[in-house]
Scaffold this motif. Structure first.
Motif, short mmCIF file in Angstrom:
data_model
loop_
_atom_site.label_atom_id
_atom_site.label_comp_id
_atom_site.label_asym_id
_atom_site.label_seq_id
_atom_site.Cartn_x
_atom_site.Cartn_y
_atom_site.Cartn_z
N GLN A 9 1.27 -1.22 0.17
CA GLN A 9 -0.12 -0.32 -0.12
C GLN A 9 0.82 1.33 0.06
O GLN A 9 0.39 2.23 -0.69
CB GLN A 9 -1.14 -0.49 1.74
N ARG A 10 2.35 1.12 0.68
CA ARG A 10 2.93 2.24 0.97
C ARG A 10 3.62 2.33 -0.66
O ARG A 10 3.44 3.82 -0.64
CB ARG A 10 4.36 2.25 1.80
N ILE A 11 3.97 1.60 -1.38
CA ILE A 11 3.91 1.01 -2.64
C ILE A 11 3.31 1.86 -3.78
O ILE A 11 3.85 2.99 -4.08
CB ILE A 11 5.26 0.63 -3.18
N ALA A 12 2.37 1.27 -3.62
CA ALA A 12 1.30 2.14 -4.27
C ALA A 12 0.80 3.59 -3.54
O ALA A 12 0.60 4.62 -4.97
CB ALA A 12 -0.27 1.26 -4.39
N ALA A 13 1.11 4.28 -2.77
CA ALA A 13 0.86 5.74 -2.42
C ALA A 13 2.06 6.64 -3.21
O ALA A 13 1.40 7.99 -3.47
CB ALA A 13 0.61 5.92 -0.92
N GLU A 14 3.16 5.81 -2.74
CA GLU A 14 4.61 6.75 -3.89
C GLU A 14 4.07 6.83 -4.80
O GLU A 14 4.94 7.37 -5.12
CB GLU A 14 5.56 5.97 -3.00
N THR A 15 3.82 5.58 -5.54
CA THR A 15 3.62 5.92 -6.88
C THR A 15 2.78 6.86 -7.05
O THR A 15 3.01 7.62 -8.36
CB THR A 15 2.84 4.63 -7.02
N MET A 16 1.11 6.67 -6.70
CA MET A 16 0.48 7.70 -7.14
C MET A 16 0.80 9.15 -7.01
O MET A 16 0.91 10.17 -7.63
CB MET A 16 -0.83 7.62 -5.80
N LYS A 17 2.10 9.90 -5.95
CA LYS A 17 2.58 10.83 -5.82
C LYS A 17 3.69 10.98 -6.83
O LYS A 17 3.95 12.30 -7.38
CB LYS A 17 3.19 11.08 -4.03
N ILE A 76 7.04 0.12 -9.60
CA ILE A 76 6.28 -1.06 -8.36
C ILE A 76 7.25 -2.10 -8.29
O ILE A 76 7.16 -3.11 -7.21
CB ILE A 76 5.03 -0.86 -9.07
N ILE A 77 6.95 -2.61 -9.57
CA ILE A 77 7.69 -4.13 -9.10
C ILE A 77 8.69 -4.09 -9.04
O ILE A 77 9.25 -4.85 -8.14
CB ILE A 77 7.20 -4.72 -10.51
N ASP A 78 9.54 -2.58 -9.59
CA ASP A 78 11.04 -2.95 -9.26
C ASP A 78 11.02 -2.11 -6.93
O ASP A 78 11.95 -2.99 -6.73
CB ASP A 78 11.68 -1.81 -9.82
N THR A 79 10.65 -2.04 -7.01
CA THR A 79 10.00 -1.54 -5.57
C THR A 79 9.76 -2.74 -4.55
O THR A 79 10.52 -2.80 -3.50
CB THR A 79 9.47 -0.26 -5.30
N LEU A 80 8.53 -3.08 -4.60
CA LEU A 80 8.18 -4.03 -4.61
C LEU A 80 9.72 -5.45 -3.95
O LEU A 80 9.72 -6.02 -2.95
CB LEU A 80 7.07 -5.16 -5.22
N LYS A 81 10.16 -6.06 -5.18
CA LYS A 81 10.68 -7.10 -5.20
C LYS A 81 11.92 -6.27 -4.42
O LYS A 81 13.14 -7.30 -3.70
CB LYS A 81 11.79 -7.11 -6.13
N ALA A 134 2.92 7.10 -18.36
CA ALA A 134 3.30 7.60 -16.67
C ALA A 134 2.70 5.65 -16.64
O ALA A 134 3.69 5.28 -15.31
CB ALA A 134 2.33 8.09 -16.57
N ALA A 135 2.29 4.98 -17.02
CA ALA A 135 1.99 4.07 -17.24
C ALA A 135 2.53 3.09 -17.08
O ALA A 135 2.78 1.85 -15.98
CB ALA A 135 0.44 2.64 -17.78
N PHE A 136 3.33 2.87 -18.60
CA PHE A 136 4.61 1.74 -18.15
C PHE A 136 5.75 2.54 -16.97
O PHE A 136 6.07 1.79 -16.43
CB PHE A 136 5.12 2.31 -19.05
N GLU A 137 5.83 3.85 -16.85
CA GLU A 137 6.67 3.68 -15.63
C GLU A 137 7.01 3.82 -14.24
O GLU A 137 7.18 2.90 -13.59
CB GLU A 137 7.35 5.90 -16.48
N ALA A 138 5.26 3.55 -14.19
CA ALA A 138 4.82 3.51 -12.36
C ALA A 138 4.34 1.78 -12.75
O ALA A 138 5.62 1.50 -11.10
CB ALA A 138 3.71 4.41 -12.62
N CYS A 139 4.14 1.28 -13.59
CA CYS A 139 4.07 -0.38 -13.28
C CYS A 139 5.83 -0.61 -12.95
O CYS A 139 6.13 -1.61 -12.43
CB CYS A 139 3.54 -0.71 -14.27
#
Lengths: 138, 80
Positions: A61-69, A111-116, A103-108
């Motif tokens: 959730q934190r990563i998703a919120a950061e991504t939205m910002k 997210i996966i890079d940060t999740l890992k 934005a969609a490509f970069e954000a996606c």
């Protein structure tokens, strides 16, 4: 809007796409992780995923919120599976919608890079002759 | 103080279970806990690294641990 889920069962890719769909979106980027049949030339029998569930959800959730910002995106869906996965099965799905595709490509990817790197989920590779927790040792 | 530590992944294997009671001094910090863990389980030193989480958040070495905190050892993650 953000949707984060941990599941013990097969992930529903279409459900992730449906969640991020929006009339304002010009594109949806989807990352689908898949279980690879080999690592460093050695045949993998299966993967076993374990999660510290409360914290994993909080971190995603934190990563998703950061991504939205950081990126101009509308909706994010992150689904991660735990348990035993066979070759070809899907441990993670990330879907992002945005007005414009960049934005969609970069954000996606973000997210996966940060999740890992941050989410408390661990995978164990099982071989014919033993099992190894991925990336645990230098 | 005794800290009830949750363990995951390879840390669970090293520590012999999904939770362990770790004896530390009074008003322990995360660093105190890490030192106590490495003393009791020297194999933890062979890991690439490990972190401590308190109440589902990564905690720095300087953070003090309260008796009511939920504390976990986080070995190198490998999700995704």
């Amino acid at each position: 809007m953000i949707q984060v889920q941990l599941s013990g069962e097969a992930l529903d890719i279409q459900a992730c796409v449906n969640y991020v769909s929006a009339p304002e979106a010009g594109g949806i980027d989807v990352f689908i992780g898949t279980v690879r049949n080999a690592t460093k030339g050695k045949q993998v029998v299966r993967l076993e995923f374990e999660a510290y569930e409360g914290m994993a959800i909080k971190e995603m959730q934190r990563i998703a919120a950061e991504t939205m910002k950081q990126f101009s995106v509308f909706r994010i869906s992150i689904h991660h599976r735990v348990g035993i996965l066979q070759i070809g099965e899907v441990p993670v799905v990330i879907a992002v919608s945005a007005a414009h595709r960049a934005a969609a490509f970069e954000a996606c990817r973000y997210i996966i890079d940060t999740l890992k790197g941050h989410v408390p989920i661990w995978k164990k590779e099982v071989f014919e002759d033993g099992a190894v927790w991925v990336a645990a040792h230098p | 103080m005794t800290i009830r530590l949750l363990a995951f992944g390879i840390a669970k294997d090293i520590m012999g279970g999904s939770a362990a009671d770790i004896a530390v001094g009074e008003q322990p910090t995360v660093l105190n806990l890490k030192n106590a863990l490495e003393q009791r389980y020297p194999e933890l030193r062979r890991l690439k690294s490990f972190l401590i989480a308190i109440n589902n958040e990564y905690a720095p070495d300087s953070r003090h641990i309260q008796p009511t905190d939920e504390v976990a050892i986080i070995p190198p993650v490998s999700g995704g």
